[in-house]
Design a protein around this motif. Structure first.
Motif, PDB file in Angstrom:
ATOM      1  N   LEU A  55       0.821  -1.210   0.000  1.00 31.16           N
ATOM      2  CA  LEU A  55       0.000   0.000   0.000  1.00 31.16           C
ATOM      3  C   LEU A  55       0.858   1.265   0.000  1.00 31.16           C
ATOM      4  N   LEU A  56       2.030   1.170   0.618  1.00 30.05           N
ATOM      5  CA  LEU A  56       2.926   2.322   0.651  1.00 30.05           C
ATOM      6  C   LEU A  56       3.514   2.581  -0.735  1.00 30.05           C
ATOM      7  N   VAL A  57       3.886   1.513  -1.425  1.00 30.79           N
ATOM      8  CA  VAL A  57       4.493   1.633  -2.750  1.00 30.79           C
ATOM      9  C   VAL A  57       3.469   2.101  -3.784  1.00 30.79           C
ATOM     10  N   VAL A  58       2.223   1.616  -3.649  1.00 31.77           N
ATOM     11  CA  VAL A  58       1.178   1.970  -4.615  1.00 31.77           C
ATOM     12  C   VAL A  58       0.995   3.474  -4.719  1.00 31.77           C
ATOM     13  N   ARG A  59       1.060   4.170  -3.608  1.00 31.50           N
ATOM     14  CA  ARG A  59       0.830   5.623  -3.595  1.00 31.50           C
ATOM     15  C   ARG A  59       2.119   6.408  -3.374  1.00 31.50           C
ATOM     16  N   PHE A  60       3.258   5.750  -3.606  1.00 23.44           N
ATOM     17  CA  PHE A  60       4.525   6.429  -3.320  1.00 23.44           C
ATOM     18  C   PHE A  60       4.861   7.463  -4.397  1.00 23.44           C
ATOM     19  N   LYS A  61       5.160   8.664  -3.983  1.00 23.33           N
ATOM     20  CA  LYS A  61       5.644   9.725  -4.845  1.00 23.33           C
ATOM     21  C   LYS A  61       6.584  10.599  -4.013  1.00 23.33           C
ATOM     22  N   PHE A  62       7.651  11.050  -4.652  1.00 28.05           N
ATOM     23  CA  PHE A  62       8.604  11.888  -3.915  1.00 28.05           C
ATOM     24  C   PHE A  62       7.946  13.171  -3.421  1.00 28.05           C
ATOM     25  N   ASP A  63       6.950  13.645  -4.172  1.00 28.61           N
ATOM     26  CA  ASP A  63       6.247  14.858  -3.751  1.00 28.61           C
ATOM     27  C   ASP A  63       5.570  14.677  -2.405  1.00 28.61           C
ATOM     28  N   PRO A 123      -2.152   6.226   6.437  1.00 34.29           N
ATOM     29  CA  PRO A 123      -3.341   7.102   6.468  1.00 34.29           C
ATOM     30  C   PRO A 123      -3.109   8.487   5.875  1.00 34.29           C
ATOM     31  N   PHE A 124      -1.843   8.900   5.718  1.00 36.55           N
ATOM     32  CA  PHE A 124      -1.555  10.198   5.119  1.00 36.55           C
ATOM     33  C   PHE A 124      -1.470  10.102   3.601  1.00 36.55           C
ATOM     34  N   TRP A 125      -1.347   8.880   3.083  1.00 39.21           N
ATOM     35  CA  TRP A 125      -1.233   8.671   1.637  1.00 39.21           C
ATOM     36  C   TRP A 125      -2.485   8.026   1.053  1.00 39.21           C
ATOM     37  N   HIS A 126      -3.296   7.424   1.906  1.00 35.01           N
ATOM     38  CA  HIS A 126      -4.543   6.800   1.486  1.00 35.01           C
ATOM     39  C   HIS A 126      -5.677   7.325   2.370  1.00 35.01           C
ATOM     40  N   ARG A 127      -6.911   7.134   1.896  1.00 35.79           N
ATOM     41  CA  ARG A 127      -8.049   7.445   2.765  1.00 35.79           C
ATOM     42  C   ARG A 127      -8.291   6.232   3.655  1.00 35.79           C
ATOM     43  N   ILE A 128      -7.904   6.354   4.906  1.00 34.33           N
ATOM     44  CA  ILE A 128      -8.097   5.288   5.898  1.00 34.33           C
ATOM     45  C   ILE A 128      -8.752   5.932   7.115  1.00 34.33           C
ATOM     46  N   ARG A 129     -10.007   5.655   7.326  1.00 35.31           N
ATOM     47  CA  ARG A 129     -10.766   6.275   8.411  1.00 35.31           C
ATOM     48  C   ARG A 129     -10.636   5.487   9.714  1.00 35.31           C
ATOM     49  N   VAL A 130     -10.685   6.211  10.800  1.00 37.12           N
ATOM     50  CA  VAL A 130     -10.559   5.594  12.123  1.00 37.12           C
ATOM     51  C   VAL A 130     -11.671   4.577  12.349  1.00 37.12           C
ATOM     52  N   LYS A 131     -12.890   4.910  11.916  1.00 39.78           N
ATOM     53  CA  LYS A 131     -14.019   4.016  12.188  1.00 39.78           C
ATOM     54  C   LYS A 131     -13.905   2.690  11.436  1.00 39.78           C
ATOM     55  N   VAL A 132     -13.190   2.686  10.316  1.00 36.61           N
ATOM     56  CA  VAL A 132     -12.987   1.432   9.578  1.00 36.61           C
ATOM     57  C   VAL A 132     -12.037   0.520  10.348  1.00 36.61           C
ATOM     58  N   ILE A 133     -10.951   1.089  10.861  1.00 34.79           N
ATOM     59  CA  ILE A 133     -10.011   0.312  11.666  1.00 34.79           C
ATOM     60  C   ILE A 133     -10.693  -0.185  12.938  1.00 34.79           C
ATOM     61  N   THR A 134     -11.513   0.685  13.543  1.00 39.99           N
ATOM     62  CA  THR A 134     -12.228   0.313  14.768  1.00 39.99           C
ATOM     63  C   THR A 134     -13.157  -0.868  14.525  1.00 39.99           C
ATOM     64  N   ARG A 135     -13.896  -0.822  13.405  1.00 49.60           N
ATOM     65  CA  ARG A 135     -14.828  -1.904  13.093  1.00 49.60           C
ATOM     66  C   ARG A 135     -14.086  -3.226  12.878  1.00 49.60           C
ATOM     67  N   ALA A 136     -12.981  -3.180  12.137  1.00 50.89           N
ATOM     68  CA  ALA A 136     -12.220  -4.397  11.859  1.00 50.89           C
ATOM     69  C   ALA A 136     -11.634  -4.988  13.145  1.00 50.89           C
ATOM     70  N   VAL A 137     -11.076  -4.128  13.999  1.00 51.88           N
ATOM     71  CA  VAL A 137     -10.502  -4.597  15.261  1.00 51.88           C
ATOM     72  C   VAL A 137     -11.595  -5.157  16.169  1.00 51.88           C
ATOM     73  N   SER A 138     -12.782  -4.574  16.120  1.00 51.03           N
ATOM     74  CA  SER A 138     -13.901  -5.075  16.935  1.00 51.03           C
ATOM     75  C   SER A 138     -14.283  -6.493  16.530  1.00 51.03           C
ATOM     76  N   TRP A 139     -14.360  -6.746  15.230  1.00 48.40           N
ATOM     77  CA  TRP A 139     -14.661  -8.109  14.763  1.00 48.40           C
ATOM     78  C   TRP A 139     -13.553  -9.078  15.161  1.00 48.40           C
ATOM     79  N   MET A 140     -12.307  -8.643  15.019  1.00 58.73           N
ATOM     80  CA  MET A 140     -11.201  -9.519  15.391  1.00 58.73           C
ATOM     81  C   MET A 140     -11.214  -9.812  16.888  1.00 58.73           C
TER      82      MET A 140
END
Length: 444
Positions: A55-63, A123-140
Motif C-alpha cells: 500500500l505504501l508503494v502503490v501511492r509512493f511519490k517523492f512529492d 493514512p496520510f497517503w490513502h483514505r483510511i478512516r478511524v471508524k474502519v479500523i475500529t470496526r475491523a478490530v472489533s470483529w477480530m
C-alpha cells in the motif's frame, strides 16, 4: 422488498454501514478481520508488513515526502529504520554477511520498525478512516471469544495438545518459534493452576498487550452489540494471558483518560507523588519500601519467570557495555542458567535493553526520540478534549511501560493495526482547522 434490500437496510439500521471503502480500507479491513486464518496458515509475520509495504508503494511519490506534512514522529521512525539498518550492516559485516543470519536480521527490520513507519504513514497517503479500523478490530476482538472457547474445550475435554508449525511457516526466514500454533495449557499463577494461552500471538504477554490496546480501540465502536462482544473478548484475552504488567496498565490507561477529562492532566504527576509520600508517612515506610512491597507480590505471581527475565536483561546490558555506541548489530549471543538447562538469546526481554544491545547508544537515542515524538503528537488534541486522542495517548503510555518486558521489534507484528489506528487519528486531526479545535475545546 428483495432480500438484498432488506439485508442492506438491516445492515445500516444496526450501525454496521461504513460507506464506500477505499482500496486501502478494503485491504486493511479484511486483513485484520481474517487474522484467525493468517494465524492458522502461519503467514502473519510475512503478510502484514507485505500488505503495508504494498500500500505504501502503490501511492509512493517523492512529492508526498518532500511537500507532504507528515508528523515528526513518522520521520523519527524513518530515522530509526536507517540507524537500525546501519548498525545491522556493521554487525553482519563482522561475520561475513552469512546468508541465513543476514536474511533473518533484515526480515526482523522489515516486520519491526519498517512496519511501524509504514502503518503510521499509510493514512496520510490513502483514505483510511478511524471508524474502519475500529470496526475491523472489533470483529477480530470478538473472534477471541470463539477461539478461546474452542481451545478451552480441547484443553478440558481432550487434554493439553502439542504445538505445531504450519507448513507455510517453514518458508519464512528467522526464528520459527513465533510461528507455532499453540494450544491452551494450565500454568500456576499465584500458586493456582489456571488456563493460559497466546491465541494469535507468539507469547502470552504479547496477547496481554494486544488485548489491552484492542479494548480501548473497540470503545469507539458505534454498534452497541458488537462493541459489547468485542470488549468481553478483549477482557477474556487479557485475563487468560496472565500478563501481570498488562493488568496493571489497564487501570493506568483508565486513570490517564480520566485525568484528561477532569482537567488534572497537568497536575497528575503531583497528585501521584503526593499520595505515595502520604501513604508512606502513614505506614512509617520509606517511598522505596512502599514500592517494593507490591513489587514483591507482583513478582511472586510468577517468580521463576520474573527472575529469568531479570537475569537475561542484566546479561544483555553487560554485553552492550562491550560495544556501547553501535551495538552488536543483531541477536547472536545467548545466555544460559540452571547448569545449562535454560538458554535464551541476549536481548530477548525488554525493548530498551535490546535496542542498546543491538543498535547501541545511537540507536537508543533515535528510538527514544521516536517514542516521545509519537506520544507528544497526541498531547495537544488530547488536552483540547479529543476523546480518541486521549485514549491513544494513554495506550501509548501503557505500551511504553510494557516495552520493558517484551521486544517491540518482535511483537509489533501482532498489533500492527494499532499503528494504523494511530496514523488514522493523526491524519484526521491534521485536517481539523483552528475553528474546529476551538469548538472541541469549548465542548469539553
Amino acid at each position: 422488498m428483495s432480500d438484498t434490500t432488506f439485508s442492506t437496510q438491516t445492515f445500516t439500521k444496526y450501525g454496521f454501514k461504513l460507506g464506500n471503502l477505499s482500496l486501502a480500507e478494503k485491504v486493511i479491513y479484511w486483513t485484520i478481520i481474517l487474522t484467525p486464518l493468517w494465524w492458522i496458515l502461519g503467514i502473519q509475520t510475512i503478510l502484514y508488513p507485505t500488505v503495508a509495504a504494498f500500500l505504501l508503494v502503490v501511492r509512493f511519490k517523492f512529492d508526498k515526502i518532500i511537500k507532504g506534512s507528515l508528523p515528526i514522529c513518522n520521520w523519527a521512525w524513518l530515522g530509526m529504520i536507517l540507524v537500525a539498518l546501519w548498525t545491522n550492516i556493521i554487525g553482519l559485516e563482522s561475520i561475513g554477511f552469512q546468508i541465513l543470519k543476514t536474511a533473518a536480521t533484515l526480515f526482523t527490520l522489515f516486520k519491526g520498525y519498517f512496519l511501524i513507519f509504514a502503518c503510521l504513514t499509510l493514512p496520510f497517503w490513502h483514505r483510511i478512516r478511524v471508524k474502519v479500523i475500529t470496526r475491523a478490530v472489533s470483529w477480530m476482538s470478538a473472534s477471541y471469544l470463539v477461539i478461546l472457547t474452542i481451545q478451552f474445550l480441547i484443553l478440558f475435554a481432550i487434554g493439553p495438545q502439542k504445538s505445531f508449525l504450519p507448513p507455510l511457516a517453514r518458508l519464512i526466514p528467522g526464528d520459527k518459534l513465533s510461528l507455532m500454533i499453540k494450544f491452551a495449557v494450565i500454568q500456576p499463577f499465584f500458586g493456582i493452576p489456571l488456563p493460559r494461552t497466546d491465541l494469535y500471538t507468539a507469547d502470552p504477554p504479547i496477547l496481554g498487550v494486544c488485548a489491552l490496546l484492542c479494548f480501548f480501540i473497540c470503545l469507539e465502536e458505534s454498534n452497541r452489540s458488537l462493541r459489547k462482544v468485542s470488549l468481553i473478548g478483549c477482557l477474556a484475552a487479557l485475563l487468560v494471558s496472565q500478563s501481570r504488567l498488562a493488568w496493571v496498565c489497564f487501570p493506568l490507561v483508565c486513570s490517564i483518560i480520566y485525568c484528561f477529562r477532569s482537567g488534572l492532566a497537568r497536575q497528575a504527576y503531583l497528585w501521584v507523588i503526593s499520595l505515595l509520600t502520604l501513604f508512606a508517612a502513614v505506614l512509617s515506610l520509606s517511598l522505596k519500601d512502599l514500592i517494593a512491597l507490591p513489587l514483591t507480590t507482583f513478582n511472586n505471581a510468577r517468580a521463576d519467570s520474573s527472575k529469568d527475565r531479570e537475569y537475561v536483561v542484566n546479561a544483555t546490558i553487560d554485553a552492550w557495555k562491550k560495544s556501547p555506541f553501535v551495538g552488536w548489530g543483531f541477536m547472536e549471543k545467548t545466555v544460559s542458567w540452571g547448569n545449562g538447562a535454560f538458554e535464551m538469546p541476549l536481548g530477548t526481554f525488554s525493548s530498551y535493553a535490546q535496542v542498546l544491545y543491538i543498535h547501541g547508544i545511537f540507536g537508543f537515542i533515535i528510538f527514544i526520540l521516536a517514542l516521545v515524538s509519537t506520544l507528544c503528537s497526541f498531547w495537544q488534541p488530547a488536552m483540547f478534549g479529543n476523546i480518541i486522542c486521549q485514549r491513544a495517548f494513554a495506550c501509548l503510555v501503557a505500551l511504553y511501560l510494557l516495552l520493558h518486558a517484551t521486544n517491540l521489534s518482535w511483537m509489533a507484528i501482532y498489533f500492527w493495526f494499532f499503528f494504523i489506528w494511530l496514523g488514522a487519528i493523526l491524519s484526521e486531526v491534521q485536517q481539523l482547522n483552528v475553528t474546529e479545535w476551538e469548538e472541541l475545546s469549548n465542548r469539553f
